[in-house]
Motif scaffolding. Sequence first.
Motif, PDB file in Angstrom:
ATOM      1  N   LEU A  80      -3.300  -6.172   4.833  1.00  0.00           N
ATOM      2  CA  LEU A  80      -3.028  -7.478   4.312  1.00  0.00           C
ATOM      3  C   LEU A  80      -3.014  -7.242   2.683  1.00  0.00           C
ATOM      4  O   LEU A  80      -1.810  -7.853   1.797  1.00  0.00           O
ATOM      5  N   ARG A  81      -3.764  -6.790   2.118  1.00  0.00           N
ATOM      6  CA  ARG A  81      -4.074  -6.566   0.816  1.00  0.00           C
ATOM      7  C   ARG A  81      -3.123  -5.629   0.239  1.00  0.00           C
ATOM      8  O   ARG A  81      -2.460  -5.867  -0.838  1.00  0.00           O
ATOM      9  N   ALA A  82      -2.691  -4.842   0.942  1.00  0.00           N
ATOM     10  CA  ALA A  82      -1.758  -3.899   0.400  1.00  0.00           C
ATOM     11  C   ALA A  82      -0.372  -4.406   0.486  1.00  0.00           C
ATOM     12  O   ALA A  82       0.353  -4.212  -0.576  1.00  0.00           O
ATOM     13  N   LEU A  83       0.107  -5.046   1.452  1.00  0.00           N
ATOM     14  CA  LEU A  83       1.300  -5.782   1.333  1.00  0.00           C
ATOM     15  C   LEU A  83       1.376  -6.614   0.424  1.00  0.00           C
ATOM     16  O   LEU A  83       2.541  -6.724  -0.227  1.00  0.00           O
ATOM     17  N   MET A  84       0.290  -7.527   0.122  1.00  0.00           N
ATOM     18  CA  MET A  84       0.509  -8.632  -0.944  1.00  0.00           C
ATOM     19  C   MET A  84       0.572  -8.029  -2.141  1.00  0.00           C
ATOM     20  O   MET A  84       1.379  -8.377  -3.048  1.00  0.00           O
ATOM     21  N   THR A  85      -0.087  -7.084  -2.350  1.00  0.00           N
ATOM     22  CA  THR A  85      -0.036  -6.120  -3.736  1.00  0.00           C
ATOM     23  C   THR A  85       1.114  -5.572  -3.957  1.00  0.00           C
ATOM     24  O   THR A  85       2.099  -5.583  -5.025  1.00  0.00           O
ATOM     25  N   PHE A  86       1.733  -5.041  -2.765  1.00  0.00           N
ATOM     26  CA  PHE A  86       3.119  -4.487  -2.733  1.00  0.00           C
ATOM     27  C   PHE A  86       4.131  -5.467  -3.110  1.00  0.00           C
ATOM     28  O   PHE A  86       5.174  -5.270  -4.078  1.00  0.00           O
TER      29      PHE A  86
END
Length: 110
Positions: A80-86
């Motif tokens: 989730l964190r990686a997706l939001m950052t992306f």
Amino acid sequence: METETALAALAALSHPTRLDAFRLLVRHEPDGLSTGALVEASGLSQSTFSTHLAVLAKAGLVVSEKRGRQQIQRAGIDTLRALMTFLAKDCCQGRAELCEPLLAELTTCC
């Protein structure tokens, strides 16, 4: 995060049942929920829900762990964190002023 990974996560979340299950798991972090509790919350049969759970797991949005005799499902917070950052990095293109309202909302939401 690679584009293909982001697309898999977004596709997994694009179904109402999967989105509801994921949001429920996020609310129950870090303890997670048993698979049975998720099935019950969904109102679906075990077999139907397991298909949705498999899609979320394949996308890295759900992580399963065995605790005693139960399978506990937890939200894939790292994904989730990686997706939001992306998404934020891509949409803001290095212009912090575009994302400041989003960041402000996130810090006041919880």
